[in-house]
Design a protein around this motif. Structure first.
Motif, mmCIF file in Angstrom:
data_model
loop_
_atom_site.group_PDB
_atom_site.id
_atom_site.type_symbol
_atom_site.label_atom_id
_atom_site.label_comp_id
_atom_site.label_asym_id
_atom_site.label_seq_id
_atom_site.Cartn_x
_atom_site.Cartn_y
_atom_site.Cartn_z
ATOM 1 N N PHE A 182 0.822 -0.564 0.270
ATOM 2 C CA PHE A 182 -0.211 -0.193 -0.080
ATOM 3 C C PHE A 182 0.765 1.219 0.565
ATOM 4 C CE2 PHE A 182 -2.623 -3.634 1.584
ATOM 5 C CZ PHE A 182 -4.351 -2.678 0.867
ATOM 6 N N SER A 183 0.406 2.194 -0.781
ATOM 7 C CA SER A 183 0.920 3.791 -0.147
ATOM 8 C C SER A 183 1.131 4.033 0.798
ATOM 9 C CB SER A 183 0.265 4.596 -1.479
ATOM 10 O OG SER A 183 -1.180 5.186 -0.831
ATOM 11 N N GLY A 184 1.915 5.514 1.308
ATOM 12 C CA GLY A 184 1.515 5.797 2.459
ATOM 13 C C GLY A 184 0.190 6.342 3.242
ATOM 14 N N GLY A 185 -0.574 6.399 2.422
ATOM 15 C CA GLY A 185 -1.482 7.920 2.663
ATOM 16 C C GLY A 185 -2.560 5.783 3.290
ATOM 17 N N MET A 186 -2.523 5.299 2.195
ATOM 18 C CA MET A 186 -3.535 4.319 2.133
ATOM 19 C C MET A 186 -2.924 3.500 3.340
ATOM 20 S SD MET A 186 -6.227 3.973 -0.077
ATOM 21 C CE MET A 186 -5.930 4.843 -0.660
ATOM 22 N N ARG A 187 -1.735 3.603 3.983
ATOM 23 C CA ARG A 187 -1.691 2.740 4.972
ATOM 24 C C ARG A 187 -2.175 3.325 6.842
ATOM 25 N NH1 ARG A 187 3.708 1.149 2.606
ATOM 26 N NH2 ARG A 187 4.654 3.328 3.219
ATOM 27 N N GLN A 188 -1.668 4.423 5.986
ATOM 28 C CA GLN A 188 -2.232 5.714 7.171
ATOM 29 C C GLN A 188 -3.913 5.126 7.271
ATOM 30 O OE1 GLN A 188 -2.168 7.080 10.346
ATOM 31 N NE2 GLN A 188 -0.594 8.644 10.482
ATOM 32 N N ARG A 189 -4.334 5.316 6.405
ATOM 33 C CA ARG A 189 -5.982 5.001 6.647
ATOM 34 C C ARG A 189 -6.949 3.160 6.395
ATOM 35 N NH1 ARG A 189 -9.399 8.510 2.567
ATOM 36 N NH2 ARG A 189 -8.029 9.501 1.190
ATOM 37 N N ILE A 190 -5.372 2.035 6.995
ATOM 38 C CA ILE A 190 -5.406 1.205 7.450
ATOM 39 C C ILE A 190 -5.145 1.380 9.138
ATOM 40 C CG2 ILE A 190 -4.577 -1.362 7.591
ATOM 41 C CD1 ILE A 190 -3.333 -0.729 4.405
ATOM 42 N N LEU A 191 -4.356 2.496 9.435
ATOM 43 C CA LEU A 191 -3.777 2.301 11.408
ATOM 44 C C LEU A 191 -5.459 3.509 11.277
ATOM 45 C CD1 LEU A 191 -0.828 3.676 11.557
ATOM 46 C CD2 LEU A 191 -1.603 1.628 11.942
ATOM 47 N N ILE A 192 -5.432 4.325 10.501
ATOM 48 C CA ILE A 192 -7.468 5.012 11.361
ATOM 49 C C ILE A 192 -7.988 4.160 11.198
ATOM 50 C CG2 ILE A 192 -8.766 6.475 10.530
ATOM 51 C CD1 ILE A 192 -6.235 7.932 9.423
ATOM 52 N N ALA A 193 -8.319 2.991 10.195
ATOM 53 C CA ALA A 193 -9.588 2.173 10.454
ATOM 54 C C ALA A 193 -9.109 0.635 11.588
ATOM 55 C CB ALA A 193 -8.859 1.047 9.132
ATOM 56 N N MET A 194 -8.155 0.256 11.907
ATOM 57 C CA MET A 194 -7.658 0.214 12.863
ATOM 58 C C MET A 194 -8.052 0.620 14.122
ATOM 59 S SD MET A 194 -4.078 -1.945 11.805
ATOM 60 C CE MET A 194 -3.866 -2.810 13.365
ATOM 61 N N ALA A 195 -7.623 1.646 14.162
ATOM 62 C CA ALA A 195 -8.178 2.345 15.142
ATOM 63 C C ALA A 195 -9.215 2.931 15.589
ATOM 64 C CB ALA A 195 -6.919 3.714 15.481
ATOM 65 N N VAL A 196 -10.288 2.744 14.774
ATOM 66 C CA VAL A 196 -11.658 3.134 14.809
ATOM 67 C C VAL A 196 -12.724 2.050 14.544
ATOM 68 C CG1 VAL A 196 -11.580 5.519 13.615
ATOM 69 C CG2 VAL A 196 -12.070 3.869 12.096
ATOM 70 N N ALA A 197 -12.486 0.562 14.477
ATOM 71 C CA ALA A 197 -12.448 -0.623 13.962
ATOM 72 C C ALA A 197 -13.623 -0.994 15.487
ATOM 73 C CB ALA A 197 -12.032 -1.995 14.022
ATOM 74 N N LEU A 198 -13.769 -1.121 16.697
ATOM 75 C CA LEU A 198 -14.619 -0.993 17.447
ATOM 76 C C LEU A 198 -15.312 -0.125 17.851
ATOM 77 C CD1 LEU A 198 -12.686 -3.458 20.328
ATOM 78 C CD2 LEU A 198 -13.988 -3.717 17.828
ATOM 79 N N ASN A 199 -15.630 1.237 17.259
ATOM 80 C CA ASN A 199 -16.319 2.671 16.915
ATOM 81 C C ASN A 199 -15.640 3.583 18.579
ATOM 82 O OD1 ASN A 199 -18.086 2.762 14.990
ATOM 83 N ND2 ASN A 199 -18.918 0.889 16.395
ATOM 84 N N PRO A 200 -14.483 3.668 18.865
ATOM 85 C CA PRO A 200 -13.925 4.383 20.044
ATOM 86 C C PRO A 200 -15.077 5.641 20.593
ATOM 87 C CG PRO A 200 -12.546 4.186 18.220
ATOM 88 C CD PRO A 200 -14.143 3.975 18.015
ATOM 89 N N ARG A 201 -15.208 6.130 21.506
ATOM 90 C CA ARG A 201 -15.069 7.409 22.097
ATOM 91 C C ARG A 201 -14.525 8.744 21.678
ATOM 92 N NH1 ARG A 201 -19.328 7.771 25.347
ATOM 93 N NH2 ARG A 201 -21.493 6.278 25.195
ATOM 94 N N LEU A 202 -12.992 7.514 21.941
ATOM 95 C CA LEU A 202 -11.649 8.910 21.930
ATOM 96 C C LEU A 202 -10.746 8.795 20.639
ATOM 97 C CD1 LEU A 202 -10.066 11.304 22.599
ATOM 98 C CD2 LEU A 202 -9.266 9.531 24.646
ATOM 99 N N LEU A 203 -10.184 9.336 19.483
ATOM 100 C CA LEU A 203 -9.332 8.767 18.860
ATOM 101 C C LEU A 203 -7.954 10.345 18.811
ATOM 102 C CD1 LEU A 203 -8.405 7.045 15.964
ATOM 103 C CD2 LEU A 203 -9.119 8.803 14.474
ATOM 104 N N ILE A 204 -7.335 9.497 19.256
ATOM 105 C CA ILE A 204 -5.927 9.606 19.886
ATOM 106 C C ILE A 204 -5.443 10.465 18.008
ATOM 107 C CG2 ILE A 204 -3.820 10.749 20.560
ATOM 108 C CD1 ILE A 204 -5.400 8.689 23.043
ATOM 109 N N ALA A 205 -4.750 11.028 17.719
ATOM 110 C CA ALA A 205 -4.341 10.983 16.426
ATOM 111 C C ALA A 205 -3.314 11.971 16.484
ATOM 112 C CB ALA A 205 -5.095 11.777 15.551
#
Ligand code: ATP
Ligand code: NI
Length: 374
Positions: A182-205
């Motif tokens: 994956f490109s850098g941007g797509m990899r960052q999308r994957i990381l964001i996907a992992m972070a929001v997978a369980l619908n957290p109340r808080l996302l730290i970026a």
């Protein structure tokens, strides 16, 4: 260590009483309240305090920016919130109240159980954060297998859904690809996907776009905004870029040498800074803020951690410094501002934190009322 009294939970907001994984948070409810956070680092020169009595709150559907120069303790604060500190670091003090639960009072094991559904975190370096030997589908599915008990086939279906949500094209085939494909941007999308997978109340970026080129940066910020709106997440955005704060954040906590020196709604803080450091930062960039503008023109540099002075942390660079600044550390306290005074009735500097109104303005300066904005 803390006494039982100090661990007493803070007043619960409506959001805090709802189930952790629910996405029904009401806009502006306080999701996270951090108080007196302190992190120590054990170094060969002794123990130093990297984060000192830091406090702020993050609200549903809003973005709080942590702003400050390199080394001021932003990432350390983020890692303390997420419970992923380096082994040489200790949580020395403080409360991290997420959805009504003080994470700082939980054991490491309890915390892990809580972390997935409650809180997600994204770092700047997506390549090192992903495991090169597993497909992205396996990595995206992991949260569902661990926290929801799904089998491999169900987890894969959830992974594909997530990839769609974060805008990765052809998810059905790409779910079997490895991170390096994956490109850098797509990899960052994957990381964001992992972070929001369980619908957290808080996302730290934590500087989520620093490693990306400008067009991709804008797309990733857009994605974070969309996800924030969809899930009414509270977002903590860590950055040293004033323009990003101005464009993306509702409120800001300005950090210096491990301390929050000023906080409040971005529009008010930027229009009328009440701490000389914030004022210096704002003066260090051109009138028309541009992304990527460097915060380098305040003369001098922050103190080393093993050499933080008694008194105000900013004294060595402050144009207003007086004897009292060298003797006494100013506490972070409510400040009044002509900007919010003019905003009749909707916000005052004395709104109690956790209340329904906008966050109070605070500053840690003996002379905050005397700062002029000529
Ligand atoms: N493992 C460690 N051992 C010793 N010192 C550390 C360690 N990790 C961080 N520090 C120090 O702690 C301080 C805070 O670091 P932190 O990474 O939180 O800064 P930051 O605000 O995120 O900066 P940047 O914008 O460069 O990412 C810095 O002085 C840093 O050198
Ligand atoms: Ni950092």
């Amino acid at each position: 260590m803390k006494t039982a009294a100090e661990q007493a939970p803070v007043k619960r907001s409506r959001a805090a009483e709802a189930p952790a994984a629910s996405s029904e948070a009401k806009a502006h409810d306080v999701v996270l309240q951090v108080r007196d956070l302190a992190v120590d680092i054990r170094t060969h020169r002794g123990t130093v305090r990297a984060v000192n009595s830091v406090g702020f709150e993050a609200r549903a559907g809003e973005t709080l920016a942590l702003l400050g120069e390199s080394g001021c303790g932003k990432s350390m604060t983020a890692k303390a919130l997420a419970g992923i500190m380096d082994p040489v670091c200790d949580l020395a003090d403080g409360q991290i109240v997420l959805n009504g639960t003080d994470l700082a009072a939980l054991s490491a094991k309890e915390r892990l159980k809580f972390a997935g559904p409650g809180l997600g975190i994204v770092f700047q370096d997506a390549l090192t954060a992903l495991n090169p030997v597993y497909t992205v589908g396996t990595q995206l599915g992991e949260a569902f297998r661990i926290h929801r008990g799904l089998n491999a086939r169900q987890a894969r279906a959830e992974a594909i859904d997530l990839m769609k949500r974060v805008g990765i094209p052809e998810p059905e085939s790409r779910v079997n690809s490895y991170p390096h494909q994956f490109s850098g941007g797509m990899r960052q999308r994957i990381l964001i996907a992992m972070a929001v997978a369980l619908n957290p109340r808080l996302l730290i970026a934590d500087e989520p776009t620093t490693a990306l080129d400008v067009t991709v940066q804008a797309q990733i910020m857009q994605l974070l905004r969309t996800l924030r709106e969809e899930g009414q997440m509270a977002v903590i955005l860590i950055t040293h870029d004033l323009a990003v704060v101005a464009e993306e954040a509702d409120s800001v906590a300005v950090m210096y040498a491990g301390n929050v020196v000023e906080s409040g709604p971005v529009s008010e803080v930027f229009a009328d800074p009440r701490h000389p450091y914030t004022k210096g930062l704002l003066e260090s960039v051109p009138v028309h803020l541009e992304r990527g503008a460097q915060l380098k023109s305040i003369p001098g540099s922050p103190p080393e951690l093993h050499d933080i002075p008694a008194g105000c942390v900013y004294q060595s660079r402050c144009p207003l410094v007086q004897d009292i600044c060298r003797a006494e550390r100013p506490a972070l306290r409510p400040v009044t501002s002509p900007v919010n005074d003019a905003d009749a009735g909707t916000a005052t500097a004395n709104v109690p934190s956790g209340g329904p109104s906008r966050p109070a303005r605070t500053a840690a300066c003996h002379f905050s009322e005397e700062i002029t904005n000529a």
